[in-house]
Design a protein around this motif. Structure first.
Motif, PDB file in Angstrom:
ATOM      1  N   PRO A  17       0.807  -1.222   0.000  1.00 40.36           N
ATOM      2  CA  PRO A  17       0.000   0.000   0.000  1.00 40.36           C
ATOM      3  C   PRO A  17       0.838   1.269   0.000  1.00 40.36           C
ATOM      4  N   LEU A  18       2.128   1.151   0.248  1.00 37.72           N
ATOM      5  CA  LEU A  18       2.992   2.327   0.247  1.00 37.72           C
ATOM      6  C   LEU A  18       3.653   2.572  -1.101  1.00 37.72           C
ATOM      7  N   PHE A  19       3.546   1.597  -2.025  1.00 39.40           N
ATOM      8  CA  PHE A  19       4.153   1.763  -3.340  1.00 39.40           C
ATOM      9  C   PHE A  19       3.135   2.445  -4.240  1.00 39.40           C
ATOM     10  N   THR A  20       3.015   3.757  -4.061  1.00 39.11           N
ATOM     11  CA  THR A  20       2.010   4.545  -4.764  1.00 39.11           C
ATOM     12  C   THR A  20       2.657   5.780  -5.381  1.00 39.11           C
ATOM     13  N   VAL A  21       1.898   6.433  -6.242  1.00 42.81           N
ATOM     14  CA  VAL A  21       2.327   7.672  -6.877  1.00 42.81           C
ATOM     15  C   VAL A  21       1.531   8.821  -6.292  1.00 42.81           C
ATOM     16  N   THR A  22       2.225   9.838  -5.853  1.00 34.90           N
ATOM     17  CA  THR A  22       1.576  11.032  -5.325  1.00 34.90           C
ATOM     18  C   THR A  22       1.711  12.175  -6.315  1.00 34.90           C
ATOM     19  N   GLU A  23       0.626  12.865  -6.584  1.00 31.08           N
ATOM     20  CA  GLU A  23       0.648  14.102  -7.358  1.00 31.08           C
ATOM     21  C   GLU A  23       0.476  15.263  -6.403  1.00 31.08           C
ATOM     22  N   ALA A  24       1.255  16.317  -6.612  1.00 33.20           N
ATOM     23  CA  ALA A  24       1.210  17.465  -5.704  1.00 33.20           C
ATOM     24  C   ALA A  24       1.523  18.730  -6.488  1.00 33.20           C
ATOM     25  N   PRO A  25       1.137  19.893  -5.972  1.00 34.81           N
ATOM     26  CA  PRO A  25       1.440  21.155  -6.667  1.00 34.81           C
ATOM     27  C   PRO A  25       2.913  21.538  -6.594  1.00 34.81           C
ATOM     28  N   ALA A  26       3.653  20.937  -5.661  1.00 38.28           N
ATOM     29  CA  ALA A  26       5.085  21.226  -5.529  1.00 38.28           C
ATOM     30  C   ALA A  26       5.732  20.079  -4.764  1.00 38.28           C
ATOM     31  N   PHE A  27       7.024  19.877  -4.977  1.00 43.10           N
ATOM     32  CA  PHE A  27       7.763  18.907  -4.183  1.00 43.10           C
ATOM     33  C   PHE A  27       7.981  19.462  -2.781  1.00 43.10           C
ATOM     34  N   THR A  28       7.964  18.569  -1.799  1.00 39.26           N
ATOM     35  CA  THR A  28       8.184  18.969  -0.406  1.00 39.26           C
ATOM     36  C   THR A  28       9.318  18.132   0.181  1.00 39.26           C
ATOM     37  N   GLY A  29       9.820  18.577   1.316  1.00 43.39           N
ATOM     38  CA  GLY A  29      10.813  17.792   2.021  1.00 43.39           C
ATOM     39  C   GLY A  29      10.270  16.441   2.426  1.00 43.39           C
TER      40      GLY A  29
END
Length: 275
Positions: A17-29
């Protein structure tokens, strides 16, 4: 947004369940930390570069001299600008230093002469450094800065392979000690197709049965969970390249052009960059 992973064909409906793709408006730390820790498959930032900037950059690329890889090593045609360390690796994991530094110096000089503005590599490094909270610095070898920010035009795809600086140069290469490696891609031109697939699988000795030129045949990743990442103009993409990954061919006309580099997390908690 989180994209669910693709289950392997013919396998039970079980997946990490942790092998996923996240989309976000910006990269974060947090994104960088989770990728380094292995609790994300990839992070994609749509519109990392706006369309007008991508068009301007693509239109200026003819000011750079691109050359194909040696077809004896890379059987699918790929054009590139800028040297990669792995292409200058001698048997035993030693850097062909004379050839590498000559090409690195020449590429820097040519990039400066081309005057491509906005500079997509500088933009990416500045934003990733801001996300991490400290500027990204070049990885160094005996105090000398490596080249970071190759340009690659991949229209016919890439074989399944992995990238791991600590395996490529097992005796150590950098002055810094890298404990995690991430791959960054920034797409300035795309065509139909050209998706990157990342499998939840890292190299193991049995994979050598499937060796094919610089990469591996389908048997190396059969049955392993995967995510598929189609490119879009302006996308920024980060993933762990120690996972096996491949690029599909384009399905029609057009150019799939991306700037790429590796980020290394060091034992001191800093980020270094190379190609």
């Amino acid at each position: 947004m989180v994209t669910a992973p693709t289950a392997p064909t013919g396998a039970p409906a079980l997946s990490d369940p942790l092998f996923t793709v996240t989309e976000a408006p910006a990269f974060t730390g947090g994104h960088l930390a989770r990728l380094a820790a292995g609790t994300l498959a990839a992070v994609r930032v749509p519109g990392f570069l706006d369309p007008a900037t991508c068009r301007a950059v693509t239109g200026a690329l003819d000011r750079l001299h691109t050359a194909p890889y040696d077809p004896g090593r890379v059987p699918t045609p790929v054009l590139r600008f800028g040297p990669a360390l792995n292409d200058h690796r001698l048997p035993g994991g030693v850097l062909d230093a004379d050839r590498y530094w000559a090409e690195a110096d020449a590429a820097r000089a040519e990039w400066n002469r081309a005057g491509i503005r906005p500079d997509p590599v500088a933009i990416a490094l500045a934003r990733l450094g801001a996300a991490w909270g400290a500027a990204v610095a070049p990885a160094t070898v005996d105090g000398r800065a490596t080249f970071g920010g190759t340009l690659r035009e991949i229209n016919a795809g890439l074989l399944t392979h992995y990238d791991d600086i600590n395996r490529e140069f097992p005796g150590g290469l950098f002055d810094q000690r890298v404990i995690a490696q991430l791959a960054f891609n920034l797409y300035v031109s795309v065509a139909d197709g050209g998706a990157t697939t990342v499998w939840r699988h890292r190299w193991e000795p049995a994979d050598e049965r499937h060796r094919d030129a610089y990469g591996y045949g389908p048997g190396a990743v059969e049955g392993h969970q995967r995510v598929e990442l189609p490119p879009h103009v302006g996308d920024g993409l980060l993933f762990d390249p120690a996972h096996f990954h491949a690029v599909a061919p384009n399905r029609g006309p057009g150019r799939r052009v991306a700037f790429a580099f590796f980020l290394g997390l060091t034992t001191c908690g800093r980020l270094v960059v190379w190609s």
